[in-house]
Design a protein around this motif. Structure first.
Motif, PDB file in Angstrom:
ATOM      1  N   THR A  11       0.852  -1.193   0.000  1.00  0.00           N
ATOM      2  CA  THR A  11       0.000   0.000   0.000  1.00  0.00           C
ATOM      3  C   THR A  11       0.886   1.241   0.000  1.00  0.00           C
ATOM      4  OG1 THR A  11      -1.711  -1.181   1.215  1.00  0.00           O
ATOM      5  CG2 THR A  11      -1.846   1.227   1.205  1.00  0.00           C
TER       6      THR A  11
ATOM      7  N   ASP B 177      -4.470   5.201   1.802  1.00  0.00           N
ATOM      8  CA  ASP B 177      -5.062   4.213   0.902  1.00  0.00           C
ATOM      9  C   ASP B 177      -5.784   3.108   1.678  1.00  0.00           C
ATOM     10  OD1 ASP B 177      -4.146   5.586  -1.266  1.00  0.00           O
ATOM     11  OD2 ASP B 177      -2.303   4.397  -1.477  1.00  0.00           O
TER      12      ASP B 177
ATOM     13  N   LYS C  95      -9.186   4.258   1.783  1.00  0.00           N
ATOM     14  CA  LYS C  95      -9.807   4.286   0.477  1.00  0.00           C
ATOM     15  C   LYS C  95     -10.119   2.877  -0.053  1.00  0.00           C
ATOM     16  CE  LYS C  95      -7.476   8.601  -0.883  1.00  0.00           C
ATOM     17  NZ  LYS C  95      -6.510   9.208  -1.839  1.00  0.00           N
ATOM     18  N   HIS C  96      -9.278   1.919   0.289  1.00  0.00           N
ATOM     19  CA  HIS C  96      -9.473   0.556  -0.224  1.00  0.00           C
ATOM     20  C   HIS C  96      -9.500  -0.435   0.948  1.00  0.00           C
ATOM     21  CE1 HIS C  96      -8.626   2.242  -4.162  1.00  0.00           C
ATOM     22  NE2 HIS C  96      -7.491   2.795  -3.660  1.00  0.00           N
TER      23      HIS C  96
ATOM     24  N   HIS D 103     -11.490  -2.994   1.482  1.00  0.00           N
ATOM     25  CA  HIS D 103     -11.974  -4.348   1.234  1.00  0.00           C
ATOM     26  C   HIS D 103     -10.863  -5.390   1.175  1.00  0.00           C
ATOM     27  CE1 HIS D 103     -16.056  -2.954   0.728  1.00  0.00           C
ATOM     28  NE2 HIS D 103     -15.639  -2.006  -0.172  1.00  0.00           N
ATOM     29  N   GLN D 104      -9.719  -5.003   0.648  1.00  0.00           N
ATOM     30  CA  GLN D 104      -8.654  -6.011   0.576  1.00  0.00           C
ATOM     31  C   GLN D 104      -8.188  -6.443   1.963  1.00  0.00           C
ATOM     32  OE1 GLN D 104      -5.052  -4.535  -1.253  1.00  0.00           O
ATOM     33  NE2 GLN D 104      -5.242  -2.489  -0.331  1.00  0.00           N
TER      34      GLN D 104
END
Length: 468
Positions: A61, A66, A69-70, A72-73
């Motif tokens: 990352t 981030d 922002k992301h 789900h991973q």
């Protein structure tokens, strides 16, 4: 008394059931605790693996922003459905990602440094508000730009608790089922094992007053019942011997009492058949008096033997001068001995621990027999000498002796070695039985030996009384 208290089979069956419950419960608890530890260790290892995976994702990352922002991973790596709670925040406490919802748990102050891999001892336990024990692991992670974040991962206990609850029910069911099965099997096995007890009881029921020869079959009894069977057979042996002795005693007593009673009745009937002179009545009364005296002596002797058998006679033991005691007895028999043309000599030394009255009675009985059977011109010896552990008093007289067949029964009640020579009017056959009883009271012993020309009676008095 209830049937349960009376039944050894039911008691042993219940005991087997109780033991089974304790054993199954103990084993179940042990296995339950072992399973709980294994599940916890598995969860801790899973926490370590997932923290390592999240660290790896952070390495890829670009910046910490981030993460927000992301998310789900990171959440997919955690697998929400597996019961994991994830919180990622900056080092100053600003949250970047949280899936804990309303759940509250303490975020550890210390987190595993980025340079070190998490270990099992880094996982801590925490009681979640509202239930269950959480397993929590906190570690620091570093993004690609070098920014450091704190990762907190918690494992909820719900699936583990459900598994343990199901296992606990199985353990309880196994314990109850095992106890019931063990109780039933124990009941059947005990009932089968006690069949030999019932067989011994059936044999014991065959023993009656008319069938005392029956004995329990100890050869087929198990080792645990062998002692009981042998003891019961020993009791039957003693009972049979006592019963036979009592039967013989009753027969002898009836025989010996019948003679003087018949004499009294016959003489009285003859006297009453026609008028008699005063002199004839006086002779009758004198004869009857002799018979009454004989009966009185017999009754007194039997009472003494009965009291001696039950140890109702209290001894007044003291240290007696053996020579003095025997000299007094010799002096007492001096007149009847002189009349029979025999002599009495004493050869004694030392002291004897005995009751003076009973000592005289025992020796008197022996001397009376000796005077009766010693031929004219013979000499009776009264001797006393120290023996190992006590004092031995011996009465020796010459004569034809006593046969070997008569010696074993010489001290039986109403037994006469030579009935042809034994005057029924003078002897009831109880003198030597009284001697044996007196020696038993003194915890001593009496022994007779005889050979052609000499008869010997030995009385052993121990130097102290020892209860046996």
């Amino acid at each position: 008394m209830s049937a349960w208290k009376r039944s050894l089979t039911m008691q042993l069956g219940a005991l087997f059931a109780a033991i089974a419950v304790v054993v199954f419960a103990a084993v179940g608890i042990y296995l339950y605790q072992a399973l709980a530890r294994q599940l916890q260790e598995r969860d801790d290892a899973d926490l370590i693996d997932r923290i390592s995976l999240i660290r790896h994702l952070l390495d890829e990352t670009a910046t910490v922003t981030d993460v927000s922002k992301h998310p789900h991973q990171f959440l997919d790596a955690v697998d929400i459905h597996g019961g994991y709670l994830l919180a990622i925040e900056t080092t100053d406490g600003r949250p970047l990602l949280r899936n804990v919802g309303r759940r509250n748990f303490t975020i550890p102050a210390n987190a595993v440094a980025t340079a070190r891999a998490p270990a099992a001892n880094d996982v801590i336990g925490e009681n979640e508000v509202g239930g269950g024990g959480l397993r929590i692991l906190a570690a620091l992670g570093e993004a690609a730009d070098g920014s450091v974040v704190r990762i907190v991962l918690a494992r909820t206990p719900y699936d583990r608790s459900a598994l343990l609850a199901a296992y606990r029910l199985k353990v309880m069911a196994a314990a109850i089922g095992g106890a019931i099965l063990t109780a039933l099997m124990g009941f059947l096995l005990v009932k089968r094992g006690l069949r030999q007890v019932r067989q011994l009881a059936d044999q014991a029921r065959k023993v009656t007053a008319h069938n005392l020869a029956v004995r329990l079959d100890a050869a087929t009894a198990p080792n645990e019942l062998l002692v009981l069977a042998d003891a019961f057979n020993a009791v039957l042996d003693r009972l049979q011997k006592s019963f036979e002795h009592l039967s013989q005693f009753s027969a002898d007593l009836a025989h010996d009492m019948r003679t003087p009673l018949n004499n009294l009745m016959v003489q009285t009937q003859v006297a009453l058949s026609q008028p008699r002179t005063n002199e004839e009545y006086q002779n009758l009364l004198s004869s009857n008096h002799e018979e009454f005296e004989r009966l009185a002596r017999m009754v007194e002797s039997m009472l003494f033997l009965a009291r001696a058998d039950h140890e109702e006679i209290l001894l007044s033991t003291e240290q007696l001068d053996a020579n003095k005691a025997l000299e007094q007895i010799a002096e007492y028999f001096e007149a009847p001995a002189a009349e029979a043309g025999i002599g009495i000599k004493v050869r004694a030394s030392g002291t004897v621990l005995a009751d003076l009255h009973l000592l005289r009675r025992a020796v008197n009985n022996l001397v009376a027999n000796a005077v009766r059977y010693t031929p004219n011109g013979g000499t009776i010896w009264l001797e006393a000498s120290a023996a190992d552990g006590g004092m031995r008093i011996t009465v020796i007289n010459p004569g034809v002796g006593i046969s070997a067949a008569d010696l074993p029964r010489l001290f039986d009640r109403f037994y006469r070695a030579d009935r042809s020579r034994s005057s029924a009017a003078r002897s009831a056959g109880l003198g030597l039985a009284i001697v044996r009883s007196i020696m038993t009271l003194h915890r001593g012993r009496v022994r007779a030996s005889s050979e052609l020309g000499s008869t010997r009676f030995e009385l052993f008095f121990p130097d102290r009384r020892t209860d046996t």
